[in-house]
Design a protein around this motif. Structure first.
Motif, PDB file in Angstrom:
ATOM      1  N   ALA A 120       5.389   0.734  -8.779  1.00 20.92           N
ATOM      2  CA  ALA A 120       5.333   1.820  -9.740  1.00 20.92           C
ATOM      3  C   ALA A 120       5.972   3.064  -9.111  1.00 20.92           C
ATOM      4  O   ALA A 120       6.021   3.200  -7.894  1.00 20.92           O
ATOM      5  CB  ALA A 120       3.886   2.099 -10.126  1.00 20.92           C
ATOM      6  N   PRO A 121       6.495   4.002  -9.926  1.00 19.58           N
ATOM      7  CA  PRO A 121       7.183   5.172  -9.365  1.00 19.58           C
ATOM      8  C   PRO A 121       6.316   5.977  -8.401  1.00 19.58           C
ATOM      9  O   PRO A 121       6.795   6.410  -7.353  1.00 19.58           O
ATOM     10  CB  PRO A 121       7.538   5.991 -10.614  1.00 19.58           C
ATOM     11  CG  PRO A 121       7.619   4.990 -11.713  1.00 19.58           C
ATOM     12  CD  PRO A 121       6.589   3.949 -11.390  1.00 19.58           C
ATOM     13  N   GLU A 122       5.032   6.178  -8.732  1.00 22.93           N
ATOM     14  CA  GLU A 122       4.204   7.043  -7.896  1.00 22.93           C
ATOM     15  C   GLU A 122       4.031   6.489  -6.481  1.00 22.93           C
ATOM     16  O   GLU A 122       4.253   7.221  -5.505  1.00 22.93           O
ATOM     17  CB  GLU A 122       2.838   7.274  -8.559  1.00 22.93           C
ATOM     18  CG  GLU A 122       2.914   8.089  -9.844  1.00 22.93           C
ATOM     19  CD  GLU A 122       3.359   7.260 -11.036  1.00 22.93           C
ATOM     20  OE1 GLU A 122       3.435   6.016 -10.907  1.00 22.93           O
ATOM     21  OE2 GLU A 122       3.654   7.846 -12.084  1.00 22.93           O
ATOM     22  N   PRO A 123       3.625   5.217  -6.321  1.00 23.50           N
ATOM     23  CA  PRO A 123       3.528   4.687  -4.947  1.00 23.50           C
ATOM     24  C   PRO A 123       4.868   4.673  -4.220  1.00 23.50           C
ATOM     25  O   PRO A 123       4.925   4.917  -3.015  1.00 23.50           O
ATOM     26  CB  PRO A 123       2.992   3.263  -5.126  1.00 23.50           C
ATOM     27  CG  PRO A 123       2.480   3.179  -6.499  1.00 23.50           C
ATOM     28  CD  PRO A 123       3.120   4.257  -7.291  1.00 23.50           C
ATOM     29  N   LEU A 124       5.949   4.379  -4.937  1.00 18.30           N
ATOM     30  CA  LEU A 124       7.248   4.339  -4.292  1.00 18.30           C
ATOM     31  C   LEU A 124       7.639   5.730  -3.802  1.00 18.30           C
ATOM     32  O   LEU A 124       8.165   5.896  -2.701  1.00 18.30           O
ATOM     33  CB  LEU A 124       8.304   3.804  -5.254  1.00 18.30           C
ATOM     34  CG  LEU A 124       9.693   3.580  -4.633  1.00 18.30           C
ATOM     35  CD1 LEU A 124       9.617   2.520  -3.555  1.00 18.30           C
ATOM     36  CD2 LEU A 124      10.702   3.194  -5.689  1.00 18.30           C
ATOM     37  N   GLU A 125       7.374   6.750  -4.602  1.00 20.71           N
ATOM     38  CA  GLU A 125       7.673   8.105  -4.165  1.00 20.71           C
ATOM     39  C   GLU A 125       6.810   8.497  -2.965  1.00 20.71           C
ATOM     40  O   GLU A 125       7.263   9.222  -2.081  1.00 20.71           O
ATOM     41  CB  GLU A 125       7.466   9.080  -5.326  1.00 20.71           C
ATOM     42  CG  GLU A 125       8.549   8.966  -6.394  1.00 20.71           C
ATOM     43  CD  GLU A 125       8.374   9.976  -7.507  1.00 20.71           C
ATOM     44  OE1 GLU A 125       7.278  10.573  -7.596  1.00 20.71           O
ATOM     45  OE2 GLU A 125       9.314  10.158  -8.295  1.00 20.71           O
ATOM     46  N   ALA A 126       5.566   8.015  -2.941  1.00 21.00           N
ATOM     47  CA  ALA A 126       4.696   8.303  -1.799  1.00 21.00           C
ATOM     48  C   ALA A 126       5.250   7.663  -0.529  1.00 21.00           C
ATOM     49  O   ALA A 126       5.268   8.280   0.545  1.00 21.00           O
ATOM     50  CB  ALA A 126       3.282   7.804  -2.079  1.00 21.00           C
ATOM     51  N   VAL A 127       5.726   6.423  -0.642  1.00 25.57           N
ATOM     52  CA  VAL A 127       6.330   5.751   0.510  1.00 25.57           C
ATOM     53  C   VAL A 127       7.615   6.465   0.918  1.00 25.57           C
ATOM     54  O   VAL A 127       7.895   6.662   2.106  1.00 25.57           O
ATOM     55  CB  VAL A 127       6.600   4.269   0.175  1.00 25.57           C
ATOM     56  CG1 VAL A 127       7.390   3.609   1.295  1.00 25.57           C
ATOM     57  CG2 VAL A 127       5.298   3.524  -0.040  1.00 25.57           C
ATOM     58  N   GLY A 128       8.404   6.857  -0.091  1.00 22.89           N
ATOM     59  CA  GLY A 128       9.626   7.593   0.205  1.00 22.89           C
ATOM     60  C   GLY A 128       9.348   8.921   0.897  1.00 22.89           C
ATOM     61  O   GLY A 128      10.086   9.339   1.796  1.00 22.89           O
ATOM     62  N   GLN A 129       8.248   9.587   0.512  1.00 19.51           N
ATOM     63  CA  GLN A 129       7.894  10.845   1.151  1.00 19.51           C
ATOM     64  C   GLN A 129       7.455  10.623   2.591  1.00 19.51           C
ATOM     65  O   GLN A 129       7.743  11.436   3.478  1.00 19.51           O
ATOM     66  CB  GLN A 129       6.772  11.535   0.368  1.00 19.51           C
ATOM     67  CG  GLN A 129       6.511  12.960   0.809  1.00 19.51           C
ATOM     68  CD  GLN A 129       7.748  13.845   0.661  1.00 19.51           C
ATOM     69  OE1 GLN A 129       8.420  13.795  -0.372  1.00 19.51           O
ATOM     70  NE2 GLN A 129       8.062  14.616   1.688  1.00 19.51           N
ATOM     71  N   MET A 130       6.757   9.500   2.831  1.00 15.81           N
ATOM     72  CA  MET A 130       6.406   9.148   4.208  1.00 15.81           C
ATOM     73  C   MET A 130       7.677   9.006   5.041  1.00 15.81           C
ATOM     74  O   MET A 130       7.775   9.522   6.167  1.00 15.81           O
ATOM     75  CB  MET A 130       5.612   7.847   4.212  1.00 15.81           C
ATOM     76  CG  MET A 130       5.339   7.251   5.603  1.00 15.81           C
ATOM     77  SD  MET A 130       6.693   6.234   6.299  1.00 15.81           S
ATOM     78  CE  MET A 130       6.803   4.923   5.083  1.00 15.81           C
ATOM     79  N   LEU A 131       8.653   8.307   4.498  1.00 12.86           N
ATOM     80  CA  LEU A 131       9.913   8.134   5.203  1.00 12.86           C
ATOM     81  C   LEU A 131      10.600   9.474   5.409  1.00 12.86           C
ATOM     82  O   LEU A 131      11.121   9.762   6.497  1.00 12.86           O
ATOM     83  CB  LEU A 131      10.810   7.190   4.403  1.00 12.86           C
ATOM     84  CG  LEU A 131      12.217   6.973   4.936  1.00 12.86           C
ATOM     85  CD1 LEU A 131      12.167   6.317   6.294  1.00 12.86           C
ATOM     86  CD2 LEU A 131      13.023   6.121   3.963  1.00 12.86           C
ATOM     87  N   SER A 132      10.617  10.312   4.376  1.00 12.32           N
ATOM     88  CA  SER A 132      11.239  11.629   4.478  1.00 12.32           C
ATOM     89  C   SER A 132      10.591  12.453   5.590  1.00 12.32           C
ATOM     90  O   SER A 132      11.288  13.084   6.398  1.00 12.32           O
ATOM     91  CB  SER A 132      11.115  12.363   3.137  1.00 12.32           C
ATOM     92  OG  SER A 132      11.574  13.690   3.242  1.00 12.32           O
ATOM     93  N   ASP A 133       9.265  12.437   5.652  1.00 11.15           N
ATOM     94  CA  ASP A 133       8.556  13.215   6.673  1.00 11.15           C
ATOM     95  C   ASP A 133       8.903  12.725   8.077  1.00 11.15           C
ATOM     96  O   ASP A 133       9.153  13.531   8.994  1.00 11.15           O
ATOM     97  CB  ASP A 133       7.046  13.128   6.447  1.00 11.15           C
ATOM     98  CG  ASP A 133       6.611  13.815   5.158  1.00 11.15           C
ATOM     99  OD1 ASP A 133       7.388  14.636   4.640  1.00 11.15           O
ATOM    100  OD2 ASP A 133       5.513  13.506   4.663  1.00 11.15           O
ATOM    101  N   ARG A 134       8.923  11.411   8.258  1.00 11.38           N
ATOM    102  CA  ARG A 134       9.186  10.867   9.590  1.00 11.38           C
ATOM    103  C   ARG A 134      10.621  11.138  10.024  1.00 11.38           C
ATOM    104  O   ARG A 134      10.881  11.506  11.178  1.00 11.38           O
ATOM    105  CB  ARG A 134       8.883   9.365   9.616  1.00 11.38           C
ATOM    106  CG  ARG A 134       7.417   9.028   9.415  1.00 11.38           C
ATOM    107  CD  ARG A 134       7.121   7.568   9.667  1.00 11.38           C
ATOM    108  NE  ARG A 134       7.342   7.197  11.049  1.00 11.38           N
ATOM    109  CZ  ARG A 134       7.125   5.975  11.537  1.00 11.38           C
ATOM    110  NH1 ARG A 134       6.674   5.017  10.722  1.00 11.38           N
ATOM    111  NH2 ARG A 134       7.360   5.700  12.806  1.00 11.38           N
TER     112      ARG A 134
END
Length: 530
Positions: A298-312
């Motif tokens: 779903a978009p929300e979990p994917l964006e959360a994972v993408g934000q994790m990647l962005s932060d790292r």
């Protein structure tokens, strides 16, 4: 001959081969649906089961996107050749749109007579009776199941309606479970990709690391398209508004359907934007796209994972930036130390040597020897001049080397008036700039931040400097925009004048989604120096 009824014999194993009752068939179908763990086979199984239990000729499951259209479509009953002749699939209009806009079960005896019917495209098989039902997962409509052309009757029955609703409820539970598993697997892949990317950024310069990061992401995430977008290509690649929004709000974003296709190409139906906010000479965005709809996430979990990647990635890039900055500071300190040593020791010794030679010249009676000693004194004088010139050259560039730190200080000073700390991104070979240009850059930053504090009413301001073939400075805010009368004030005129004397330009525009963007762009050197 048997003349009396015989007692019932024990149940034979063959009795289990009898066709199940309709209720048993529904129960068996529900149990079967719960066994599928992979999402795509589950969706096909769901449509096939619905067609079998209602005796329909055709079935389809439309997966909805964020805009209320179909992100994907699972079909049953239409072969590949017919689908190719039909061309583009349904878009959720007409009778299908009635269920999308008002999610409820809909049963129609003849589609063509429904008030919202829009007909069928050429080469589409004829369809009459219709039964549709939404698939709701955790309170949100995931998609709609559609059945047409009941074989054994002119229209679908009340029982068919109840069967389809029961199947939709069972399928929703199974789909939710399958998506949860898929999300867990996807997170594991993303975590592995992030770990490898951070390792590459830690051991390689960014320009060498990012191509390797893209290659690893392409492999680990099974994406169809992975690219990095450098700072200076953000606007060109994403468009002005999206580039500005990402600069002000650097959050991971998931795009689907037409938005994803417009960003990459017509074949891409899902895309994820992963901003990297601590850029120096590194990319400011990872763009990842897939040809297929991401039904597993779903978009929300994917964006959360993408934000994790962005932060790292942002932290890793920031560390690389700080390491490079430390090296530049060390270079600056070495230059100062060398200049001081040259001044305190080398020049003094050369000067002393010259004085000693001059002191003995009157004692030398030989004319040739005297001339040679005089030449030695001249050489020493010229050497002292050369050393002093070298000291001056060593001291030059200190302002440029400290440019990033100076902009940070200006942002810190502006935070009192703004009420928050502006974000700052400095990239490229800024330490090679002429000191006079550096002073102009700092003046532009100071004026732009002052204007934002006085007029913008913003909640976010970003200062971005990128030094490549040109020097590009951009100060963006999300406020109300500059009033028309302010655009002619002297402060902005000074920004324009500073740009024009370097042969560049300065533009101030109001962003369509609110806020102001000041873009100051000049060559690295004045036109007469090029």
């Amino acid at each position: 001959m048997v003349t009396a009824s015989q007692p019932a014999s024990p149940r034979s194993p063959r009795d289990d081969d009898r066709s199940p009752s309709p209720d048993d068939a529904l129960l068996i179908a529900v149990i079967d649906l719960s066994k599928d763990l992979a999402l795509r086979p589950l969706l096909h199984r769901f449509v096939e089961t619905a067609v079998d239990l209602t005796d329909a000729e055709y079935g389809a499951l439309g997966i909805l996107d964020a805009d209320g259209g179909f992100e994907d479509l699972v079909l049953h009953g239409i072969d590949a050749e017919t689908a190719a002749l039909i061309g583009d699939g349904p878009h959720g209009k007409g009778v299908l749109g009635a269920i999308i806009h008002e999610p409820h079960t809909l049963r129609v005896a003849d589609i063509s007579r429904h008030p919202e019917s829009v007909g069928f495209p050429p080469n589409h098989p004829p369809m009459s009776s219709f039964l549709g039902c939404p698939v709701v997962i955790r309170g949100q409509v995931y998609g709609n199941i559609y059945l047409t052309n009941k074989r054994s009757a002119n229209q679908f029955s009340n029982r068919d309606e109840r069967v389809l609703e029961a199947l939709a409820a069972a399928a929703a539970s199974a789909i939710a479970h399958a998506r949860t598993l898929a999300e867990a697997e996807a997170r594991e892949r993303w975590q592995r990709a992030a770990a490898e990317a951070v390792a590459l950024l830690a051991k390689l310069p960014p320009k060498q690391a990012w191509p390797a990061v893209v290659e690893r992401f392409d492999s680990i995430l099974t994406a169809d398209h992975v690219e990095y977008v450098p700072v200076h290509r953000m606007t060109e690649r994403l468009g002005q508004d999206l580039a500005d929004d990402l600069a002000l709000r650097p959050d991971a974003r998931f795009l689907s359907g037409a938005k994803a296709a417009a960003l990459v190409d017509d074949a891409k139906r899902s895309a994820l934007l992963v901003p990297v906010t601590a850029e120096e000479a590194s990319p400011s965005l990872l763009l990842i796209a897939w040809d297929r709809a991401l039904l597993s996430i779903a978009p929300e979990p994917l964006e959360a994972v993408g934000q994790m990647l962005s932060d790292r990635l942002s932290v890793a890039t920031l560390l690389a930036h700080q390491h490079a900055e430390s090296e530049r500071v060390a270079i600056l300190e070495d230059r100062d130390r060398i200049a001081q040593d040259l001044h305190d020791h080398v020049i003094q010794r050369l000067f002393a040597a010259g004085m000693r030679v001059q002191s003995v010249m009157p004692l030398v009676g030989d004319t040739v020897a005297s001339e040679k000693l005089d030449a030695v004194v001249t050489d020493l004088d010229e050497t002292v001049t050369d050393v002093r010139r070298a000291i001056f050259d060593l001291k030059q560039g200190g302002v440029a080397l400290a440019l990033a730190r100076s902009i940070d200080q200006l942002a810190q000073q502006g935070s009192d008036a703004l009420g928050f700390m502006p974000s700052v991104a400095v990239g490229g070979d800024y330490w090679t700039l002429d000191d006079t240009l550096v002073m102009d850059i700092l003046a532009v930053v100071r004026e732009a931040l002052s204007n934002a504090a006085r007029h913008a009413g913003a909640s976010a301001v970003r200062v971005a400097l990128d030094v490549g073939e040109d020097v590009r400075l951009k100060v963006t805010d999300d406020g109300v925009g500059l009033p028309e009368h302010v655009e002619r004030r002297s402060g902005l005129a000074h920004l324009v004048a500073r740009a024009e004397r370097w042969g560049g330009s300065c533009t101030v525009r109001v962003r369509p989604r609110g806020g102001t963007a000041v873009e100051w762009r000049v060559p690295r050197r004045r036109p007469t120096e090029a």
